[in-house]
Design a protein around this motif. Structure first.
Motif, PDB file in Angstrom:
ATOM      1  N   ASN A 177       0.772  -1.476   0.070  1.00  0.00           N
ATOM      2  CA  ASN A 177      -0.278  -0.086  -0.250  1.00  0.00           C
ATOM      3  C   ASN A 177       1.247   1.332   0.191  1.00  0.00           C
ATOM      4  OD1 ASN A 177      -1.665  -1.824   2.268  1.00  0.00           O
ATOM      5  ND2 ASN A 177      -2.926  -0.810   0.185  1.00  0.00           N
ATOM      6  N   GLY A 178      -0.041   2.000  -0.791  1.00  0.00           N
ATOM      7  CA  GLY A 178       1.764   3.588  -0.397  1.00  0.00           C
ATOM      8  C   GLY A 178       1.543   2.738  -2.014  1.00  0.00           C
TER       9      GLY A 178
ATOM     10  N   LYS B 212       1.423   2.912  -6.972  1.00  0.00           N
ATOM     11  CA  LYS B 212       1.087   1.508  -7.844  1.00  0.00           C
ATOM     12  C   LYS B 212       0.218   3.180  -8.048  1.00  0.00           C
ATOM     13  CE  LYS B 212      -0.394  -1.676  -5.390  1.00  0.00           C
ATOM     14  NZ  LYS B 212       0.505  -1.124  -3.873  1.00  0.00           N
ATOM     15  N   SER B 213      -0.686   3.581  -7.586  1.00  0.00           N
ATOM     16  CA  SER B 213      -2.088   3.566  -7.683  1.00  0.00           C
ATOM     17  C   SER B 213      -1.783   5.550  -8.807  1.00  0.00           C
ATOM     18  CB  SER B 213      -3.266   4.065  -6.931  1.00  0.00           C
ATOM     19  OG  SER B 213      -3.929   2.911  -6.429  1.00  0.00           O
ATOM     20  N   THR B 214      -0.497   6.439  -8.229  1.00  0.00           N
ATOM     21  CA  THR B 214      -0.763   6.806  -7.871  1.00  0.00           C
ATOM     22  C   THR B 214       0.427   7.331  -9.539  1.00  0.00           C
ATOM     23  OG1 THR B 214      -0.175   7.713  -5.960  1.00  0.00           O
ATOM     24  CG2 THR B 214       1.114   9.333  -7.249  1.00  0.00           C
TER      25      THR B 214
ATOM     26  N   GLN C 139      -8.942   1.486  -8.664  1.00  0.00           N
ATOM     27  CA  GLN C 139      -8.862   0.749  -7.183  1.00  0.00           C
ATOM     28  C   GLN C 139     -10.503   1.275  -6.436  1.00  0.00           C
ATOM     29  OE1 GLN C 139      -6.309   1.547  -4.564  1.00  0.00           O
ATOM     30  NE2 GLN C 139      -6.027   0.120  -3.202  1.00  0.00           N
TER      31      GLN C 139
HETATM   32  N1  LIG Z   1      -3.932  13.618  -3.269  1.00  0.00           N
HETATM   33  C1  LIG Z   1      -2.310  12.964  -2.303  1.00  0.00           C
HETATM   34  N2  LIG Z   1      -2.381  13.599  -0.944  1.00  0.00           N
HETATM   35  C2  LIG Z   1      -1.365  13.438  -0.747  1.00  0.00           C
HETATM   36  N3  LIG Z   1      -0.750  11.918  -0.732  1.00  0.00           N
HETATM   37  C3  LIG Z   1      -0.836  11.304  -1.577  1.00  0.00           C
HETATM   38  C4  LIG Z   1      -2.493  11.707  -2.611  1.00  0.00           C
HETATM   39  N4  LIG Z   1      -2.315  10.237  -2.903  1.00  0.00           N
HETATM   40  C5  LIG Z   1      -1.092   9.834  -2.577  1.00  0.00           C
HETATM   41  N5  LIG Z   1      -1.086   9.742  -1.778  1.00  0.00           N
HETATM   42  C6  LIG Z   1       0.624   9.065  -1.089  1.00  0.00           C
HETATM   43  O1  LIG Z   1       0.888   8.475  -2.150  1.00  0.00           O
HETATM   44  C7  LIG Z   1       1.829   7.675  -1.650  1.00  0.00           C
HETATM   45  C8  LIG Z   1       0.925   5.924  -3.133  1.00  0.00           C
HETATM   46  O2  LIG Z   1       0.243   6.505  -3.471  1.00  0.00           O
HETATM   47  P1  LIG Z   1      -0.335   4.974  -4.296  1.00  0.00           P
HETATM   48  O3  LIG Z   1      -2.458   5.253  -3.768  1.00  0.00           O
HETATM   49  O4  LIG Z   1      -0.393   5.161  -5.041  1.00  0.00           O
HETATM   50  O5  LIG Z   1      -0.505   3.879  -3.542  1.00  0.00           O
HETATM   51  P2  LIG Z   1      -0.592   2.741  -3.753  1.00  0.00           P
HETATM   52  O6  LIG Z   1       0.360   1.826  -4.160  1.00  0.00           O
HETATM   53  O7  LIG Z   1      -1.804   2.998  -4.547  1.00  0.00           O
HETATM   54  O8  LIG Z   1      -1.115   2.154  -2.570  1.00  0.00           O
HETATM   55  P3  LIG Z   1      -2.769   1.316  -2.609  1.00  0.00           P
HETATM   56  O9  LIG Z   1      -1.945  -0.855  -2.865  1.00  0.00           O
HETATM   57  O10 LIG Z   1      -2.645   1.113  -0.941  1.00  0.00           O
HETATM   58  O11 LIG Z   1      -3.981   2.069  -3.387  1.00  0.00           O
HETATM   59  C9  LIG Z   1       0.960   6.926  -0.446  1.00  0.00           C
HETATM   60  O12 LIG Z   1       1.637   7.323   0.827  1.00  0.00           O
HETATM   61  C10 LIG Z   1      -0.466   8.085  -0.845  1.00  0.00           C
HETATM   62  O13 LIG Z   1      -0.555   8.644   0.485  1.00  0.00           O
END
Ligand SMILES: Nc1ncnc2c1ncn2[C@@H]1O[C@H](COP(=O)(O)OP(=O)(O)OP(=O)(O)O)[C@@H](O)[C@H]1O
Ligand SMILES: Nc1ncnc2c1ncn2[C@@H]1O[C@H](COP(=O)(O)OP(=O)(O)OP(=O)(O)O)[C@@H](O)[C@H]1O
Ligand SMILES: [Mg+2]
Ligand SMILES: [Mg+2]
Lengths: 314, 324, 513, 360
Positions: free
Chosen positions: C51-52, C55-57, C98
């Motif tokens: 998590n975090g 990936k999503s970003t 997601q």
């Molecule tokens: N809009 C935002 N403002 C601040 N921080 C953000 C924002 N969106 C994502 N983050 C941070 O960027 C990092 C990556 O987030 P992301 O959602 O890409 O993780 P992920 O790999 O998708 O996790 P998950 O498996 O929970 O979906 C995380 O620490 C998240 O808190």
């Protein structure tokens, strides 16, 4: 027979400001941008209407200016909510207070006519005589010589229904109203849509305002709405922000007003209380609806998506 | 705020200017009570070279009335403080007691202290006259083409408050004096501002048969006069001559000579003849109240009948009831 | 970890999509840190990470939801800048999020074409839209009714709508962000067939997932992100699950440590013939009975939406039963208020962490001490900040709650830390009964592990733990007894042994053992 | 599945069916000191612009607007008198806001409270301190009673309290007028007012002839009590939880509905009390229009004071200074009192703005 007709006639005259404002408020509400400042918009628009009407000598110009003014004033709300990032409801309350102050200032210091502004020799928005149709039993008498703005308002309501249910804009309003994320994901800009709906609500309220100040008597006073804007807002909520619901709710509240006038005729000796009827009706309507809804999901556990509008900071 | 001062420094005979402050209990612009008071003040200012400052206040801001009054009194710069309206009486009573040296003039209320001169109007008597006229109108559809001869007349009040009730009482008595069977329909707008509301109300009353409606609703009253025009019936104005506003349908106005009486009182004050602690009663007899007919609409014989009643009141043959 | 070179993939046409040196920062933290990625037509490319991890970003950058701070996106070798989701779709890039981004009250067709409705003038051509949807649906074997309201659809169906939305723009690159997280095993199977179908038709599919098993099933190649950096980029054949797990977590540790079974004592929580209605008054739990003994973890396993939520709410006093009896240590708490239930010694780790478990606009201190208001550990007659903050400082340390300070707003906590904060409040008072629902949902491996350890610790300290979860692996590994709940009934119980995932999986789906 | 749909929407509060009239999800407006200051400065600046535009003699206008209050002990006293009432209405607003509901009906509660204060003691035939106490308590009770219906509707049925309380303002006005006319009218007066109160019922004046009175002491006591309640007691903490996140409160075993209900009653009571103080301290009789919108002004003051008792105390003094200043300005120059209402609107907007407020 005639009694009914006259009752209807008054009902319709009271309907115009409520319905006009409510129709616009519906869009805003549906886009989750509650415009509780309808009253303020009306007030400002009413002043704009009478001034423009007086200066231009043409009531319809007055109406147009009123619509513009209503929209412009609601723009303040949009600005506050989306640029200053105030809570919409609080901003709305502020906008209402502001409207009173601003109109008073303008009347007293710009128009130099303290208290009430009632210029003489202003033509009013025309009334529509039905001619032969006036002889139709009840309706004829009720509709004869109603202000042209009544018809404008009815058209507004119909158009609103079509726009909300048949057009792309309507779909986008609903989408924004339910989920910003969903809208954003497909490139709909929630803020934009909300701003537009707020402007629409202001413009519609403008029609109501124009009605108050230039349909029967060319006279303006910063008290003249008497809370009609709030009743309109209540109508939106009672109507669940659906077109026909809103129309019916407005009719209900207009009927209450008309009834209070009629009841005064039958000397109950409590005129002053009867005067409160529309407000009572509003409260009753809202409660009945809310109670009904709670009944329906009475097994629900408490709302988990609740965040208050204000919290004191440490 | 309209701080409207007038009159020039030092009057003709070079003595120091007399300063008059007039903190009012409401706002000008009602084309009626407050406005005619203002006329009186301004004309007095012109005629006697006194300096007049009118201070308005929200009609619903009692604390401000008191503040304005006290400020004016405390400043000590004012030779006379003029105020008005029954609502002001209790406030003035308190304030005047605190400033025994200060001289006050209050119109539309009896004196409330040794340093206060009151001017009270028998509005019920004025209403009596228009009541009689209204009755005559509905009794004589032949002379009043717009009347339907329903034997019903109406009164639209701003709010259900004593002063307005006083009008209503006189109005009804006047009507009954012409014909006891006359019906009188009394309704209230709920405020003195919303002309549209008054319009709807009056329209309803015309629909319910009133041939004439008498407005005692301040600024909102304009709506009543307009409704008379719209519904093709008759209306009656109040306090100042409003016949001109809707000339085709306004048969008369009940006059409250606020302007002239105030003007008169100030004149007396300038000449040092104004007795404090007394009350000038403006009634039918001294034209404190009266009626202004719309001669276009009201034939001489009708006017005559009203004037007879007027005489009877003056002679004391009729005493007009009051709600106060 | 070094980024090993990609084995020159044979007979592969050049990548349709290249990401080069993508960087995305949120305030101080760098969510995505100079990541390269290349996707080929017809491949299924898995994107893994905690998590975090970013990936999503990263994918949001690709889809134009956020703008990268640095780096370029090349489509067919040509640099493009994706300014908005609209633009992305024009470029043939589609994404299934997601969290679904659907409008419940609109129809399937309206949702599919939201923002790009076929129209004449201002009016929407409803028929055209619905026909198109219907066509696409059976072309790709996704069954949905175009005129149905999304509100009334199952999660799986909603996902199909999301996919249709992408397909309606005939995209060439389809990003699926944790698509299977919300699906039942059966739905997952069907879903993968569809995805393989896409690849076969030459679509490039990016699949984000936390489940190595799935990835292995469908993916051709895999990229692993950790803390925003790319740590591996492989053909799936070349790595073992253990390697992947190590790459993801950054340490070499078995995916889950084997947990000893507990030694049950006297029964403390007892539920008899419990019957419950949901918000709409529909009966969703029928005559459920269960008992939890001291020193025992009882797992209630079931696909989400089979009455677990209501069951938990009832046991913790949040929902009034329509029939049945609940006793805690012999005390009857049926229909008692949450306060009474707490007083009776029940701790609750709620399913809705954000909405119920914490006050986002309260500081961590306030959140933790909120559980101690009935004690003198937060002050005497009047509250004492010093006492409170020292208390919460102690607990934050004890439960490894990472926050800038006790005064940080809880909403700024990461999911895992938020959950740890809840644990700190609920477990630190050593309740005799712990009721927890989906305690590790959305947490990464480390946090998950921590939470499970704490639960076991509570058990070993003689607490009775009722663990309600929809994660087979979690329940089968931690629980001493496993109950399967289906359609509001307990349909199976495994008391003597820890059942295999296959066993319970079948029971869950078939609703009987 | 609904979780999927509303998912990360929580804060925006996706409407569930029928949530249109339920007062649920709102965006948080953290009220910071910085905000209040910025707002006040900007607000005054705007007023000055207005004055520049409308005043024939701007300097004189500024002068009386800002320092006019401190010219004479009289106007200073008037300021204190107004502040006394404003603090109470502001606290009323604050209590309801903090508990998560908007009581916009303070005006109505205040009017009825005032009326009751003006009549009870008289009718019970008690005078002096006892009479004052009775009157004030009665006023508070009246205020509480007047908000009971909206409160029940809000707490049990999630009826939009903003609308109901607001409508109750209008109803209260009519009701008060009716009651005075038919039962409590001062027969000797032509105005809508009750007979003047017995001198012994007046709250002792501290700066005669101005209306400043010992009510100010009462107010300071209440402010202190409120501060303790909000910041130092478990009740206050629980109240805050219930207001901020009922679901969380319930889960913690706090009867959030009960707290909300009590807070609303408390809010009403404070507003009613304010009415009582205004009557016993300023007008000494129920005079229709004895309240220049104290209720609504209270909302502004509450926000300027960041919903915290002490802040409210300061804000009230600031704001009533401006009000008396405006009165002075109106009587010395041609700038109308209306300016205060403009200022009010502007201040609320600026203070609740998250932009001027920056990060939460
Ligand atoms: N809009 C935002 N403002 C601040 N921080 C953000 C924002 N969106 C994502 N983050 C941070 O960027 C990092 C990556 O987030 P992301 O959602 O890409 O993780 P992920 O790999 O998708 O996790 P998950 O498996 O929970 O979906 C995380 O620490 C998240 O808190
Ligand atoms: N909206 C936001 N604004 C500011 N910082 C944020 C935001 N969202 C997350 N963060 C910060 O980013 C970091 C990671 O947040 P995130 O929720 O992604 O944790 P995570 O990586 O998912 O960990 P976990 O697995 O525990 O959820 C946290 O320290 C959090 O403070
Ligand atoms: Mg996370
Ligand atoms: Mg993600």
């Amino acid at each position: 027979m005639n009694a009914t007709a006259d009752f209807l006639a008054i009902l319709l005259t009271s309907l115009v400001p409520i319905l006009a404002a409510a129709v616009g408020g519906m869009f805003a509400e549906r886009a989750r941008a509650s415009n509780i400042a309808l009253d303020g918009c009306m007030l400002v628009a009413a002043l704009a209407a009478i001034v423009a009407g007086a200066k231009s000598g043409n009531p319809w110009i007055g109406v147009l200016v009123a619509v513009a003014a209503g929209a412009a004033y609601s723009a303040i709300l949009a600005f506050a909510a989306f640029f200053l990032r105030c809570d919409l409801i609080i901003a709305g309350i502020a906008a209402n207070l502001l409207a009173t102050g601003v109109t008073l200032l303008v009347v007293q210091n710009v128009l130099d006519s303290p208290g009430t502004y009632s210029p003489t020799g202003v033509d009013l928005v025309p009334r529509v005589p039905l001619g032969p149709l006036a002889d139709i039993p009840v309706l004829g008498r009720a509709l004869d010589r109603q202000s042209a703005l009544l018809y404008v308002t009815v058209v507004l309501a119909v158009v609103a229904a079509i726009v909300l249910n048949r057009t792309r804009f309507g779909v986008h309003v609903k989408a924004v109203g339910e989920s910003d994320e969903a809208a954003l994901a497909v490139g709909i800009k929630p803020i934009l849509v909300r701003t537009v709906t707020i402007l629409i609500s202001g413009a519609c309220a403008g029609v109501g305002g124009a009605y108050l100040s230039t349909s029967s008597v060319a006279s303006f006073n910063s008290q003249l709405t008497g809370g009609l804007g709030f009743i309109a807002f209540a109508a939106v909520i009672f109507g669940r922000a659906t077109p026909w619901g809103t129309v019916l709710a407005s009719l209900l509240f207009a009927a209450a007003t008309s009834l209070s006038i009629r009841l005064q005729g039958t000397d109950l000796g409590i005129q002053q209380l009867v005067h409160a009827l529309p407000y009572v009706a509003t409260v009753v309507a809202l409660s009945v609806q809310a109670i009904g809804l709670t009944r329906r999901d009475r097994y629900d556990v408490s709302e988990t998506t609740y965040v208050p509008a204000i919290i004191p900071k440490g | 705020g309209g701080g409207s001062s007038s009159g020039d420094e030092g009057s003709a005979d070079g003595t120091k200017t007399i300063n008059i402050s007039a903190p009012l209990s409401g706002q000008l612009g009602d084309k009626s009570f407050m406005d005619s008071a203002n006329e009186g003040l301004q004309s007095a200012a012109k005629d006697f070279g006194v300096k007049v400052k009118v201070i308005e206040a929200g009609a619903d801001d009692a604390p401000a009335w008191e503040r304005n009054l006290t400020e004016a009194s405390a400043s000590g710069k004012n030779d006379l403080i003029v105020t008005g309206g029954t609502v002001m009486a209790s406030t003035l009573k308190k304030v005047a007691a605190q400033f025994p040296e200060q001289k006050y003039l209050i119109f539309d209320s009896p004196s409330v202290g040794d340093n206060v001169t009151g001017i009270s109007y028998a509005q019920n008597e004025g209403a009596f006259l228009v009541g009689a006229l209204a009755a005559l109108v509905t009794k004589n559809p032949d002379q009043f083409p717009r009347a339907k001869g329903t034997g019903k007349i109406g009164l639209v009040g701003g709010m259900d408050i004593p002063v307005i009730r006083d009008f209503a009482v006189g109005y009804e008595q006047g009507a009954k004096a012409i014909d006891p069977s006359i019906e009188v329909d009394v309704r209230f707008v709920g405020d003195f501002e919303s002309a549209q509301g008054a319009f709807d109300l009056a329209t309803a009353m015309y629909n319910d048969g009133s041939d004439v409606v008498y407005q005692v609703a301040g600024a909102a009253g304009l709506g009543v006069l307009k409704a008379g025009e719209e519904s093709g019936r008759y209306a009656i104005g109040t306090d100042s001559d409003q016949n001109g506003l809707q000339p085709d349908s306004t048969v008369a106005s009940a006059l409250k000579a606020v302007g002239t009486t105030v003007h008169l009182a100030i004149e007396q004050f300038v000449d040092g003849k104004l007795e404090m602690g007394t009350t000038i009663n403006g009634g039918i007899d001294n034209d404190g109240v009266g009626i202004a007919f719309n001669d276009e609409l009201v034939p001489a014989d009708i006017q005559k009948q009203v004037d007879d009643l007027r005489q009877q009141v003056i002679d004391g043959d009729i005493t007009v009831k009051s709600a106060l | 970890m070094t980024d090993r070179p990609v084995p020159a993939a044979p007979a592969q046409d050049p990548p349709v999509l290249r990401l080069e040196g993508i960087v995305k920062r949120f305030g101080t933290m760098t969510a995505v840190d100079t990541v390269d990625l290349e996707i080929r037509a017809g491949e299924i490319h898995a994107l893994l990470g905690e998590n975090g991890a970013g990936k999503s970003t990263l994918m949001n950058c690709l889809f134009g939801l956020v703008q990268p701070d640095e780096g370029t996106i090349l489509l067919d070798g040509l640099p493009v800048d994706v300014t908005s989701p609209r633009r992305a779709l024009e470029l043939g890039i589609g994404m299934v999020h997601q969290h679904f981004k659907l409008v419940p009250s609109l129809t399937v067709a309206q949702n599919v074409f939201l923002g790009s409705e076929p129209h004449t003038g201002p009016f929407v051509q409803t028929r055209t839209a619905e026909e198109t949807v219907a066509r696409l649906a059976d072309e790709y074997g996704l069954d949905v009714r175009p005129d149905e309201k999304v509100r009334s659809l199952s999660v799986g169906a909603q996902q199909r709508v999301e996919i249709l939305r992408a397909l309606a723009k005939d995209v060439r690159i389809l990003v699926l962000d944790e698509p299977t997280a919300v699906l039942t095993p059966a739905e997952t199977e069907r879903f993968f067939d569809v995805v393989r179908g896409f690849a076969a038709r030459g679509l490039a599919v990016v699949l984000i997932s936390h489940h190595l098993k799935e990835v292995r099933q469908v993916a051709d190649r895999v990229t692993v992100l950790r803390l925003g950096k790319r740590v591996a980029h492989e053909a799936i054949g070349d790595v073992t699950n253990a390697d992947l797990a190590a790459l993801i977590t950054g340490e070499t540790r078995p995916v889950s440590s084997e947990v000893q079974r507990g030694t049950p004592g006297a029964t403390v929580l007892e539920v008899e013939g419990l019957t419950l209605r949901n918000g709409r008054g529909v009966e969703v739990v029928h005559d459920v009975s269960l008992r939890v003994a001291a020193g025992e973890i009882v797992g209630v396993l079931g696909i989400a939406g089979n009455g677990q939520t209501e069951l938990v709410e009832a046991v913790t006093g949040l929902r009034k039963p329509t029939a049945g009896r609940i006793t805690v240590k012999g005390v009857d708490t049926t229909g008692a208020s949450p306060g009474t239930v707490r007083a009776a010694g029940v701790g609750h780790i709620p399913e809705d962490r954000i909405g119920r478990g914490m006050a986002g606009y309260w500081s961590v201190d306030h959140n933790i001490t909120a559980g101690y208001l009935d004690t003198d550990e937060v002050g005497g007659r009047l509250l004492s900040d010093s006492k409170a903050s020292s208390l919460s400082a102690r607990l934050m340390k004890e439960f490894d709650v990472r926050a800038s300070s006790g005064r940080q707003l809880a909403r700024r906590l990461s999911g895992g830390n938020a959950q740890k904060m809840v644990l700190a409040r609920e477990l630190s008072r050593q309740p005799d009964v712990v009721v927890c629902a989906e305690p590790t949902r959305g947490l990464d491996i480390a946090a998950t592990d921590f939470v499970r350890r704490e639960l076991v610790a509570r058990r070993d300290a003689g607490g009775a733990v009722l663990l309600v979860s929809s994660e087979i692996e979690e329940v089968t590994q931690v629980a001493d007894r496993v109950l399967i709940i289906s359609a509001g009934r307990i349909v199976a119980e495994y008391a003597d042994h820890r059942p295999s995932e296959a066993e319970v999986g079948r029971a869950m789906l078939e609703g009987k053992s | 599945m609904t979780n999927q749909l509303t998912g990360s929407e929580n804060e925006a509060g996706t409407p569930r069916a029928g949530s249109w009239m339920t007062a649920t999800a709102r965006r948080v407006v953290p009220l910071g000191l910085r905000q209040s200051l910025i707002a006040i400065v900007l607000g005054l600046a705007i007023c000055f612009v207005v004055i520049l535009l409308v005043a024939s003699d701007p300097l004189a206008a500024f002068d009386s607007f800002i320092v006019g209050t401190f010219r004479s002990t009289y106007s200073f006293g008037s300021m204190i008198a107004i502040a006394t009432v404003l603090v109470l209405t502001a606290l009323a607003a604050a209590v309801s806001f903090r508990s998560g509901a908007f009581n916009i009906g303070t005006e109505g509660q205040l009017v009825l409270g005032g009326l009751v204060a003006a009549v009870t003691a008289q009718h019970l035939g008690v005078t002096g301190l006892v009479g004052q106490a009775v009157a004030l308590v009665a006023a508070a009770v009246a205020g509480a009673l007047w908000i009971t219906i909206p409160a029940i509707l809000r707490v049990r049925y999630r009826t939009n309290e903003i609308l109901t309380t607001l409508m109750f303002n209008y109803i209260a006005a009519d009701l008060a007028l009716y009651l005075v006319n038919s039962y409590f009218r001062d027969e000797t007066s032509g105005a809508v007012e009750t007979p003047p109160l017995d001198q012994s019922m007046w709250l002792e004046r501290i700066l005669p002839p101005s209306a400043a009175n010992v009510g100010v002491v009462l107010v300071i006591v209440i402010v202190t009590a409120m501060w303790v309640l909000f910041d130092r007691t478990r009740t206050g903490r629980r109240m805050e939880a219930s207001g901020m996140q009922p679901a969380f409160a319930e889960y913690l075993g706090i009867r959030s509905h009960r707290y909300l209900f009590c807070s609303l009653l408390g809010s009403g009571a404070l507003a009613g009390l304010a009415g009582g103080v205004a009557i016993l301290g300023i007008t000494h009789a129920y005079v229709s229009g004895f309240s220049p919108q104290y209720g609504f002004l209270g909302i502004t003051v509450a926000l300027i004071g960041r919903l915290r008792p002490v802040g409210i105390l300061l804000a009230a003094f600031l704001y009533s200074t401006l009000m008396t200043g405006a009165t002075a300005m109106q009587s010395t120059t041609d700038v109308p009192f209306a300016l205060v209402f403009v200022l009010q609107g502007v201040l609320i907007l600026l203070i609740t703005s998250q932009r001027t407020g920056g990060k939460a």
